[in-house]
Scaffold this active site. Structure first.
Site, short mmCIF file in Angstrom:
data_model
loop_
_atom_site.label_atom_id
_atom_site.label_comp_id
_atom_site.label_asym_id
_atom_site.label_seq_id
_atom_site.Cartn_x
_atom_site.Cartn_y
_atom_site.Cartn_z
N HIS A 49 -3.39 15.21 -9.30
CA HIS A 49 -3.51 13.76 -9.47
C HIS A 49 -2.49 13.19 -10.46
O HIS A 49 -2.14 12.01 -10.39
CB HIS A 49 -4.93 13.41 -9.93
CG HIS A 49 -5.94 13.54 -8.84
ND1 HIS A 49 -6.17 12.53 -7.93
CD2 HIS A 49 -6.76 14.57 -8.48
CE1 HIS A 49 -7.11 12.92 -7.07
NE2 HIS A 49 -7.48 14.15 -7.37
N ASP A 51 -0.33 9.86 -9.88
CA ASP A 51 -0.18 8.79 -10.86
C ASP A 51 1.29 8.49 -11.13
O ASP A 51 1.68 7.32 -11.31
CB ASP A 51 -0.88 9.17 -12.17
CG ASP A 51 -2.39 9.19 -12.04
OD1 ASP A 51 -2.90 8.64 -11.04
OD2 ASP A 51 -3.06 9.77 -12.93
N ASP A 57 -4.00 2.66 -4.64
CA ASP A 57 -2.58 2.64 -4.27
C ASP A 57 -2.12 1.26 -3.83
O ASP A 57 -1.12 1.12 -3.14
CB ASP A 57 -2.31 3.66 -3.16
CG ASP A 57 -3.26 3.47 -1.96
OD1 ASP A 57 -4.03 2.48 -1.98
OD2 ASP A 57 -3.22 4.30 -1.04
N ASN A 63 -1.47 14.17 -4.03
CA ASN A 63 -2.55 14.63 -4.91
C ASN A 63 -3.01 16.04 -4.54
O ASN A 63 -3.27 16.87 -5.42
CB ASN A 63 -3.73 13.67 -4.85
CG ASN A 63 -3.45 12.35 -5.55
OD1 ASN A 63 -2.64 12.28 -6.47
ND2 ASN A 63 -4.12 11.29 -5.10
N ASP A 65 0.86 -1.17 0.00
CA ASP A 65 0.00 0.00 0.00
C ASP A 65 0.91 1.23 0.00
O ASP A 65 1.70 1.43 0.92
CB ASP A 65 -0.90 0.01 1.23
CG ASP A 65 -1.88 1.16 1.20
OD1 ASP A 65 -2.99 0.99 0.65
OD2 ASP A 65 -1.54 2.24 1.73
#
Length: 488
Positions: free
Chosen positions: A374, A378, A404, A369, A361
């Site tokens: 965002h 990414d 994630d 973000n 995770d």
């Protein structure tokens, strides 16, 4: 006050109309002179633009200019021998070769003009050409071939006429297709279509109205050739000619019932025409049946093969998207669970030493973000995914479960499991450059579980165990809080 100049292409069109009027009201050597001017003047216009380097991709226009020049030579020979002389029929090889050379060069120039489009829209161009080739077969059977038979024309000349009708028809279909899809170049393409269409009309009408007694055809054919020659020159000087090097909209290229129906009609038309000829006249035009088949069948086969290849590519792309994550290119949740289930089944039968599962995770994505957008988040996901994939090696499946979360599945012994965990843990912590001097920290919590050979477990159970181990790893780690608080 500045005077507005007449556009060059309109000037060419008006000049052609003037020649048509002079041709209609004159006779004898004046008419022959008009025909010479009709091909000679456009040749000069195209050559002048070539000399001024106004034409992009000059090779097609050189061919067209050379073709017009050859047709001008044919006209000069006619003027000397018939218009100014006392002969009824043009004699000597010069006129015949000049006429043939002119046709060939003009057709080659037209083909070269549409070559850039063929690289992007070649399939639909072939379809348009095939459809018009099939139509040319009907034109040949109904109008041209009966006239050639009546005139007892030798096979060699009949063959040349057949090739001309087929090639000009095919090119006309392709140019019409381009005029439909390429709006910026449409005016120039319509001029070119007019030139090709009037060439086809003149060829058919010349055969229909030819008189063997004096070697001439109908007088009204003169304006047909004048329009054909003038349209070539207008295409060369129209501003839209610049767009001839830029292919237009890309048409959908899919195998469909409509396309297959067109191909079937094109392939079956010539045998049907041969059957009709046999039933009505007891004679089949084997020249048309042979030549047209040799032209159409390879085009249709190549086109269908290309469509099938595109269909296979589309299916492969869909299959890839169904099993892979769009952002990272890793396997997606569906593919990961299927792969894990297969691996667990092999482990249950002791066909493998066991299955190691790692659940990751990525930390701090919300902060990234919020601070950088965002796209930055990414970028972090993709960077961590690449690092994990490299550390896991080729024997393991690395997947993105969503958001994630990443999953690593590998058939491995306990020792290999420990090595895999250590390798992945070593690469997940670092920084990701976002460009412009900005970079963010990237870390991930990692949980691992292992199912030994001969043990039974489901994919859901194993993923849940790895998930709990990941949360146990996440809680005491200060580096996760640091990553979230110092994302930039």
């Amino acid at each position: 006050m500045e005077r507005r100049r007449l556009p060059a292409h309109l000037g060419v069109a008006l000049g052609g109309m003037l020649l048509c009027v002079v041709y209609a009201v004159s006779g004898g050597w004046v008419r022959s002179t008009v025909i010479v001017l009709a091909s000679g003047a456009p040749a000069v216009v195209v050559l002048a633009d070539l000399a001024r380097r106004r034409l992009a991709r000059p090779a097609p226009w050189w061919c067209l200019a050379a073709g017009l020049a050859a047709l001008t030579v044919n006209g000069v020979v006619w003027l000397v021998q018939v218009g100014l002389g006392d002969r009824l029929v043009v004699e000597g090889p010069l006129a015949a070769w000049a006429l043939l050379t002119g046709y060939v060069l003009v057709l080659v120039g037209a083909v070269l003009l549409i070559t850039p489009f063929a690289r992007r829209d070649g399939g639909t161009l072939v379809e348009a050409g095939v459809a018009w080739l099939a139509s040319a077969s009907v034109l040949w059977v109904v109008l041209v071939h009966p006239a050639l038979v009546r005139q007892n024309v030798p096979d060699a000349e009949r063959f040349n006429t057949l090739l001309t009708v087929l090639l000009v028809s095919g090119i006309a279909g392709m140019v019409l297709r381009l005029a439909i899809v390429n709006r910026p170049a449409r005016p120039a393409l319509l001029y070119l279509l007019a030139a090709v269409s009037f060439t086809l009309l003149g060829t058919v009408a010349r055969v229909q109205t030819y008189s063997a007694a004096d070697g001439t055809s109908a007088s009204w054919l003169g304006p047909v050739w004048i329009v054909a020659y003038g349209a070539l020159a207008a295409a060369a000087v129209h501003p839209a000619r610049a767009a001839l090097t830029a292919p237009g909209e890309h048409a959908p290229d899919r195998l469909s019932v409509k396309r297959l129906s067109v191909f079937g009609l094109a392939l079956g038309l010539n045998p049907v025409l041969a059957g009709i000829q046999q039933a009505l006249h007891g004679d089949v035009d084997w020249m048309l049946l042979t030549v047209s088949t040799l032209v159409i069948v390879p085009l249709v086969v190549v086109r269908i093969g290309r469509l099938v290849h595109r269909q296979e590519e589309a299916e492969a792309t869909l299959a890839h998207h169904a099993t892979h994550d769009e952002l990272t290119g890793l396997a997606n949740r569906r593919a990961a669970i299927t792969h894990l289930g297969d691996a667990l089944a092999r482990a249950a039968t002791a066909a493998s030493p066991g299955v190691a599962v790692l659940f990751l995770d990525i930390d701090g994505l919300k902060v990234v973000n919020d601070r950088h957008g965002h796209r930055a988040g990414d970028a972090v996901i993709c960077a961590v995914a690449r690092r994990v994939a490299r550390a896991a090696g080729t024997g393991a499946l690395v997947a993105r479960l969503g958001g994630d979360e990443l999953l690593v599945v590998a058939e491995a012994s306990p020792e290999r499991r420990d090595e895999l965990v250590a390798a992945v843990r070593a690469v997940v912590r670092g920084h990701v450059d976002l460009g412009g001097g900005a970079r963010v920290a990237a870390t991930a919590a990692l949980g691992a579980t292992w199912v030994g050979g001969g043990e039974h477990a489901t994919a859901a159970q194993v993923i849940a165990d790895a998930d709990r181990a990941m949360y146990a790893d996440k809680r005491p780690r200060p580096d996760a809080r640091e990553s979230a608080e110092h994302g930039a």
